[in-house]
Design a protein around this motif. Structure first.
Motif, short mmCIF file in Angstrom:
data_model
loop_
_atom_site.label_atom_id
_atom_site.label_comp_id
_atom_site.label_asym_id
_atom_site.label_seq_id
_atom_site.Cartn_x
_atom_site.Cartn_y
_atom_site.Cartn_z
N MET A 1 0.84 -1.20 0.00
CA MET A 1 0.00 0.00 0.00
C MET A 1 0.88 1.26 0.00
SD MET A 1 -3.22 -0.95 0.09
CE MET A 1 -4.24 -2.36 0.51
N SER A 2 0.48 2.27 -0.76
CA SER A 2 1.18 3.54 -0.72
C SER A 2 0.61 4.41 0.39
CB SER A 2 1.04 4.28 -2.06
OG SER A 2 1.64 3.54 -3.11
N ALA A 3 1.48 5.14 1.07
CA ALA A 3 1.02 6.01 2.15
C ALA A 3 0.32 7.24 1.60
CB ALA A 3 2.20 6.42 3.02
N ILE A 4 0.54 7.53 0.31
CA ILE A 4 -0.07 8.70 -0.32
C ILE A 4 -0.68 8.27 -1.66
CG2 ILE A 4 0.30 11.03 -1.21
CD1 ILE A 4 2.79 11.18 0.57
N LEU A 5 -1.92 8.70 -1.89
CA LEU A 5 -2.60 8.44 -3.15
C LEU A 5 -3.09 9.76 -3.72
CD1 LEU A 5 -4.95 5.50 -2.04
CD2 LEU A 5 -2.73 5.29 -3.18
N THR A 6 -3.08 9.86 -5.03
CA THR A 6 -3.73 11.00 -5.69
C THR A 6 -4.78 10.47 -6.66
OG1 THR A 6 -2.27 11.21 -7.63
CG2 THR A 6 -1.53 12.26 -5.57
N LEU A 7 -5.84 11.24 -6.83
CA LEU A 7 -6.91 10.87 -7.76
C LEU A 7 -7.10 12.00 -8.76
CD1 LEU A 7 -9.22 8.80 -8.43
CD2 LEU A 7 -10.73 10.35 -7.17
N THR A 8 -7.07 11.64 -10.04
CA THR A 8 -7.31 12.60 -11.12
C THR A 8 -8.37 12.01 -12.03
OG1 THR A 8 -4.95 13.17 -11.03
CG2 THR A 8 -6.21 14.06 -12.86
N LEU A 9 -9.58 12.52 -11.93
CA LEU A 9 -10.69 12.00 -12.74
C LEU A 9 -10.79 12.68 -14.10
CD1 LEU A 9 -13.42 11.61 -9.97
CD2 LEU A 9 -12.10 9.80 -11.09
N ASN A 10 -10.11 13.82 -14.26
CA ASN A 10 -10.17 14.55 -15.53
C ASN A 10 -8.76 14.97 -15.94
OD1 ASN A 10 -11.61 15.59 -17.70
ND2 ASN A 10 -12.01 17.55 -16.72
N PRO A 11 -7.87 13.97 -16.16
CA PRO A 11 -6.47 14.30 -16.48
C PRO A 11 -6.35 14.96 -17.85
CG PRO A 11 -6.86 11.97 -16.83
CD PRO A 11 -8.13 12.53 -16.21
#
Length: 314
Positions: A1-11
């Motif tokens: 598991m990564s300690a940090i996640l980013t989410l981009t729904l409209n890259p």
């Protein structure tokens, strides 16, 4: 598991065209053109990876032109949590005026994201979350998704023990600030804070007062980016105004995303308020010296951080 996640729904694939000067209504000869895989969450992940933190980037990509994203994720060692759907990821055109240093953005429409695609992206994100994970929800939403999308995701993420950092605008930001639970941290700019406050905020004191209201609304960490005036940082431990250093600007593209990355890095490291503010401003200042979502070497960023002037907010 990564300690940090980013989410981009409209890259987006950011195409930056460098001009001597932008004069509307005339023909221009470009000095150079660069292409970067972008979108706010992708940019945040790139800066965090440059800093040396393990990070995963998730979201939705068009399968027909995912190559630039595949390349940058592999090159920077970012875990790939994206799903691919038929079609092309949008291209955003950025016109950089070398004379003024200003960038003019032309953002094209994104993919038509269906409910099933969102379900798949949500599942891919949630499977990487564990208690304590920092999750950055960043950027615009595809026009096919409702404004409550981030608010709904925040509820699911908080139920799994994640801390949500939100960098959004417009209806998506408004919906999240009216929801329960609220994000752990938000990073509006002055204009976005004005929209929430319902009035103009011409002076730093006006921005400060609105930021205090937002924090007492129930958000533990509020950061307001002010461009050349730096940023305000408000937490339970106090409130400060961090001033940026003098910087030779190569590109302003992604500077706000670098600020978010520095904020996340400070939160991940458990830095105090002043340390977090200095690191966030150093990320932004360091990125200004580079094209694309890239940081200078870590020791350079640390040296910049030591120059950041921080003053308490009354």
């Amino acid at each position: 598991m990564s300690a940090i996640l980013t989410l981009t729904l409209n890259p987006a694939i950011d195409q930056t065209v460098i001009l001597d000067a932008l004069v509307p209504g005339t023909v221009h000869r470009a000095r150079s053109v660069t292409v970067h895989a972008g979108g706010k969450g992708v940019n945040v992940a790139c800066c965090l990876a440059d800093w040396g933190l393990p990070v995963a980037a998730a979201g939705i990509l068009g399968a027909d032109n995912a190559g630039p994203f595949d390349q940058v994720l592999a090159a920077k060692g970012i875990a790939d949590g994206f799903i691919r759907i038929p079609g092309e990821t949008r291209t955003n055109l950025k016109l950089l005026d070398r004379r003024s240093g200003d960038t003019t953005d032309i953002n094209l429409p994104g993919l038509a994201v269906t409910g099933s695609a969102l379900d798949a992206a949500r599942a891919a994100l949630l499977q990487r979350v564990e208690p304590g994970t920092l999750v950055v929800l960043a950027g615009s939403l595809p026009g096919s998704l409702p404004p409550e999308t981030y608010a709904d995701l925040s509820r699911l993420l908080k139920a799994r023990g994640a801390r949500v950092v939100l960098d959004a605008s417009g209806e998506a930001l408004a919906a999240s600030l009216a929801a329960d639970p609220l994000p752990y941290a938000v990073k509006p700019n002055r204009h976005e804070l004005e929209e929430w406050a319902g009035c103009s905020l011409p002076e730093i004191g006006d921005v400060r007062d609105a930021a205090f209201r937002l924090r007492t609304h129930g958000i533990p960490v509020v950061v307001v980016s002010l461009g050349a005036e730096g940023a305000l940082f408000l937490t339970e431990g106090g409130a400060v105004h961090a001033h940026p250093p003098a910087t030779q600007v190569t590109s302003t593209v992604g500077a706000g995303d670098a600020l978010v990355a520095g904020l996340v890095a400070g939160l991940q490291a458990g830095l105090d308020l002043i340390g977090t503010a200095q690191l966030a401003l150093a990320f932004a200042a360091g990125k200004l010296t580079r094209s694309g979502a890239n940081l200078p070497p870590r020791d350079t960023v640390e040296a910049i951080a030591r120059t950041i002037r921080v003053e308490p907010l009354g």
